[in-house]
Design a protein around this motif. Structure first.
Motif, mmCIF file in Angstrom:
data_model
loop_
_atom_site.group_PDB
_atom_site.id
_atom_site.type_symbol
_atom_site.label_atom_id
_atom_site.label_comp_id
_atom_site.label_asym_id
_atom_site.label_seq_id
_atom_site.Cartn_x
_atom_site.Cartn_y
_atom_site.Cartn_z
ATOM 1 N N SER A 95 59.841 12.396 87.567
ATOM 2 C CA SER A 95 61.045 11.584 87.199
ATOM 3 C C SER A 95 62.127 11.680 88.515
ATOM 4 N N THR A 96 62.597 10.492 88.518
ATOM 5 C CA THR A 96 63.723 10.587 89.618
ATOM 6 C C THR A 96 64.954 9.918 88.986
ATOM 7 N N ARG A 97 66.193 10.436 89.331
ATOM 8 C CA ARG A 97 67.545 9.755 88.973
ATOM 9 C C ARG A 97 68.151 9.177 90.094
ATOM 10 N N GLY A 98 68.521 7.992 89.950
ATOM 11 C CA GLY A 98 69.270 7.378 91.192
ATOM 12 C C GLY A 98 68.758 7.640 92.605
ATOM 13 N N LEU A 99 67.814 7.738 92.847
ATOM 14 C CA LEU A 99 67.148 8.218 93.919
ATOM 15 C C LEU A 99 67.280 7.113 95.211
ATOM 16 N N SER A 100 67.798 7.250 96.252
ATOM 17 C CA SER A 100 68.151 6.156 97.155
ATOM 18 C C SER A 100 68.137 7.012 98.762
ATOM 19 N N ILE A 156 66.628 4.155 92.449
ATOM 20 C CA ILE A 156 65.311 4.220 91.783
ATOM 21 C C ILE A 156 65.150 5.236 90.668
ATOM 22 N N ASP A 157 65.084 4.949 89.363
ATOM 23 C CA ASP A 157 64.645 5.803 88.317
ATOM 24 C C ASP A 157 63.198 5.588 87.973
ATOM 25 N N LEU A 158 62.640 6.465 88.571
ATOM 26 C CA LEU A 158 60.921 6.511 88.377
ATOM 27 C C LEU A 158 60.491 7.678 87.416
ATOM 28 N N PRO A 197 66.546 12.666 100.329
ATOM 29 C CA PRO A 197 67.149 11.543 99.756
ATOM 30 C C PRO A 197 68.539 11.582 100.275
ATOM 31 N N THR A 198 69.154 10.326 100.411
ATOM 32 C CA THR A 198 70.560 10.200 100.573
ATOM 33 C C THR A 198 71.527 10.352 99.330
ATOM 34 N N GLU A 199 70.859 10.012 98.053
ATOM 35 C CA GLU A 199 71.383 10.232 96.703
ATOM 36 C C GLU A 199 70.336 10.279 95.725
ATOM 37 N N GLY A 200 70.772 10.950 94.896
ATOM 38 C CA GLY A 200 69.913 11.202 93.691
ATOM 39 C C GLY A 200 69.021 12.364 93.693
ATOM 40 N N SER A 201 68.222 12.436 92.546
ATOM 41 C CA SER A 201 67.516 13.678 92.330
ATOM 42 C C SER A 201 66.029 13.427 92.098
ATOM 43 N N VAL A 203 53.010 0.757 85.426
ATOM 44 C CA VAL A 203 53.289 0.293 86.712
ATOM 45 C C VAL A 203 54.716 0.330 87.077
ATOM 46 N N GLY A 204 54.972 0.482 88.024
ATOM 47 C CA GLY A 204 56.425 0.251 88.514
ATOM 48 C C GLY A 204 56.514 -0.913 89.752
ATOM 49 N N ILE A 205 57.333 -1.738 89.697
ATOM 50 C CA ILE A 205 57.287 -2.824 90.893
ATOM 51 C C ILE A 205 58.596 -2.889 91.605
ATOM 52 N N ILE A 206 58.563 -2.508 92.891
ATOM 53 C CA ILE A 206 59.413 -2.423 93.615
ATOM 54 C C ILE A 206 59.853 -3.498 94.733
ATOM 55 N N HIS A 207 60.946 -3.815 94.961
ATOM 56 C CA HIS A 207 60.982 -5.068 95.888
ATOM 57 C C HIS A 207 62.662 -4.833 96.721
ATOM 58 N N GLN A 208 62.204 -4.915 98.053
ATOM 59 C CA GLN A 208 63.447 -4.646 98.635
ATOM 60 C C GLN A 208 64.224 -3.348 98.210
ATOM 61 N N GLY A 209 63.536 -2.406 97.830
ATOM 62 C CA GLY A 209 64.103 -1.090 97.854
ATOM 63 C C GLY A 209 64.621 -0.859 96.304
ATOM 64 N N LYS A 210 64.423 -1.870 95.679
ATOM 65 C CA LYS A 210 64.838 -1.721 94.120
ATOM 66 C C LYS A 210 63.955 -2.164 93.179
ATOM 67 N N MET A 211 63.881 -1.046 91.944
ATOM 68 C CA MET A 211 62.747 -1.296 91.017
ATOM 69 C C MET A 211 63.257 -2.458 90.017
ATOM 70 N N LEU A 212 62.314 -3.444 90.010
ATOM 71 C CA LEU A 212 62.456 -4.536 89.091
ATOM 72 C C LEU A 212 61.693 -4.336 87.639
ATOM 73 N N PHE A 213 60.747 -3.547 87.604
ATOM 74 C CA PHE A 213 60.020 -3.354 86.295
ATOM 75 C C PHE A 213 59.446 -1.897 86.299
ATOM 76 N N GLN A 214 59.302 -1.356 85.267
ATOM 77 C CA GLN A 214 58.818 -0.330 84.860
ATOM 78 C C GLN A 214 58.383 0.015 83.386
ATOM 79 N N GLY A 215 56.976 0.163 83.343
ATOM 80 C CA GLY A 215 56.397 0.285 81.891
ATOM 81 C C GLY A 215 54.879 0.218 81.909
ATOM 82 N N LYS A 216 54.571 0.338 80.450
ATOM 83 C CA LYS A 216 52.995 0.000 80.368
ATOM 84 C C LYS A 216 52.686 -1.358 80.831
#
Length: 303
Positions: free
Chosen positions: A6-11, A23-25, A56-60, A202-215
Motif C-alpha cells: 500500500s502507498t499513501r500520497g506517493l510522489s 499515488i494511493d496503490l 520518493p519526494t513525498e508519501g510512504s 488493476v490500477g490505471i496510471i496516466h501522466q503520473g496520476k492514478m485514474l482507476f483502481q479496483g477489481k
C-alpha cells in the motif's frame, strides 16, 4: 484481505514536474495486480519506489504491513523483482547465473532446481545465456526473482519485446503463481489485452496520476454495454422510442441505446414488432479494457 502493498500520497518529482503524483496503490494478498499505463506514465518509477530503488519526494510505502523506510532489508528478503530487463552474465550458463544469485540470496540449492523447473528452463540450464533467446532471458530473470520463494513478486513489463508465443508462455507462468506458490504478483504493462487475461485487480496510471483502481469486473462495469438495434424502419423506430423517453442514437444503420436491462430490451423488441417495425438485429457491444483505458485517459493514442 490483507494488504501486501500500500502507498499513501506517493510522489516523485524531478525539478518542477512530477513523474508520479499522489499515488494511493493497494495490492491485496494472493491477487495478480495489473499496473496499466502507456510508456512514460510513471509505472516503472512507482515500482522502483515500492522496492526502495528510488527515493520518493513525498508519501510512504508499506509492504507486508511494515514501512519500507524502516524495514527495507526485511521486506526485500521476502520480495522478488524483475525491473525493466533481467541482469545476467552472458558468458555463464543459466545454471551458473542462478548459482550466483543463490549465494547472494543465501538460499538452498534445491531452490535453483525448482525455480528453473517453474520457468521451464531445465533443458537449457547448461547453455550460455548469451545464446538464449529474448524469451528465455526473460524466463531466467523471473527464475532469479523466484529463487528466494518470495511472498511478493514485482514484474515490470515482463513481456516487453517478446513474440506472441513468448508472451503466452510468460502469461501462463504468471497466472499459475498465486495458486501454485501462494504468491502475490504486481505486474506492470502497457499491453492491456494481456493484463485483461491474467489480472484480478488493476490500477490505471496516466501522466503520473492514478485514474482507476479496483477489481477488473468493477472496471468493466464502469462502462455499461451499448445495445444496437437494426430495424426495417429506423426513423420510425427512433420516433417511437424517443416518445417513450429513451434517447436512441442513430449511427451506422443502428439505433444505439445504453443503460438498458434485459427486460427493457425485450419490451422494446415487442413494441417495435407491435408497431409493424421488423427488428432485424439486436447486438450488445461491450467495451474492451483497452477502450475503457482510452475513455479514461481521454486520448486516442498508441499504447
Amino acid at each position: 484481505m490483507q494488504a501486501i502493498v500500500s502507498t499513501r500520497g506517493l510522489s516523485k518529482r524531478y525539478g518542477s514536474s512530477y513523474s508520479v503524483e499522489n499515488i494511493d496503490l493497494l495490492v491485496e494478498e494472493g491477487e495478480i495486480y495489473g499496473f496499466l499505463g502507456p510508456n512514460g506514465a510513471g509505472k516503472s518509477t512507482t515500482l522502483k519506489m515500492i522496492l526502495g530503488l528510488a527515493q520518493p519526494t513525498e508519501g510512504s510505502v508499506t509492504v507486508f504491513g511494515k514501512e519500507l523506510a524502516k524495514h527495507r532489508r526485511l521486506i526485500l528478503s521476502q520480495t522478488g523483482s524483475l525491473i525493466e530487463s533481467p541482469s545476467y552474465y552472458g558468458h555463464l550458463t543459466g545454471l551458473e547465473n542462478m548459482r550466483v544469485v543463490q549465494r547472494l540470496r543465501n538460499v538452498p540449492g534445491s531452490h535453483v532446481r525448482e525455480a528453473l523447473k517453474i520457468v521451464r528452463l531445465e533443458q537449457q540450464q547448461n547453455k550460455k545465456v548469451s545464446q538464449y533467446s529474448l524469451g528465455m532471458k526473460q524466463r531466467l530473470g523471473i527464475a532469479m526473482a523466484l529463487l528466494a520463494s518470495p511472498k511478493l513478486l514485482v514484474l515490470d513489463e515482463p513481456t516487453n519485446g517478446l513474440d506472441p508465443a513468448g508472451i503466452g508462455e510468460i502469461r501462463e507462468l504468471i497466472k499459475s503463481l498465486p495458486q501454485r506458490l501462494g504468491m502475490t504478483v504486481l505486474i506492470s504493462s502497457h499491453l492491456l489485452s494481456e493484463i485483461e487475461q491474467i489480472a484480478t485487480s488493476v490500477g490505471i496510471i496516466h501522466q503520473g496520476k492514478m485514474l482507476f483502481q479496483g477489481k477488473l469486473d468493477r472496471l468493466r462495469n464502469e462502462s455499461h454495454p451499448t445495445i444496437a438495434i437494426k430495424t426495417s424502419r429506423n426513423p420510425m423506430a427512433h420516433s417511437l422510442l424517443a416518445a417513450q423517453g429513451l434517447t436512441p442514437i442513430l449511427q451506422d444503420g443502428f439505433l444505439r441505446l445504453s443503460h438498458l436491462t434485459d427486460a427493457q430490451v425485450a419490451r422494446i423488441n415487442r413494441e417495435l414488432l407491435a408497431a409493424d417495425i421488423d427488428v432485424l438485429r439486436i447486438v450488445e457491444h461491450k467495451k474492451s479494457l483497452e477502450s475503457l483505458f482510452l475513455e479514461l485517459t481521454g486520448k486516442e493514442r498508441s499504447l
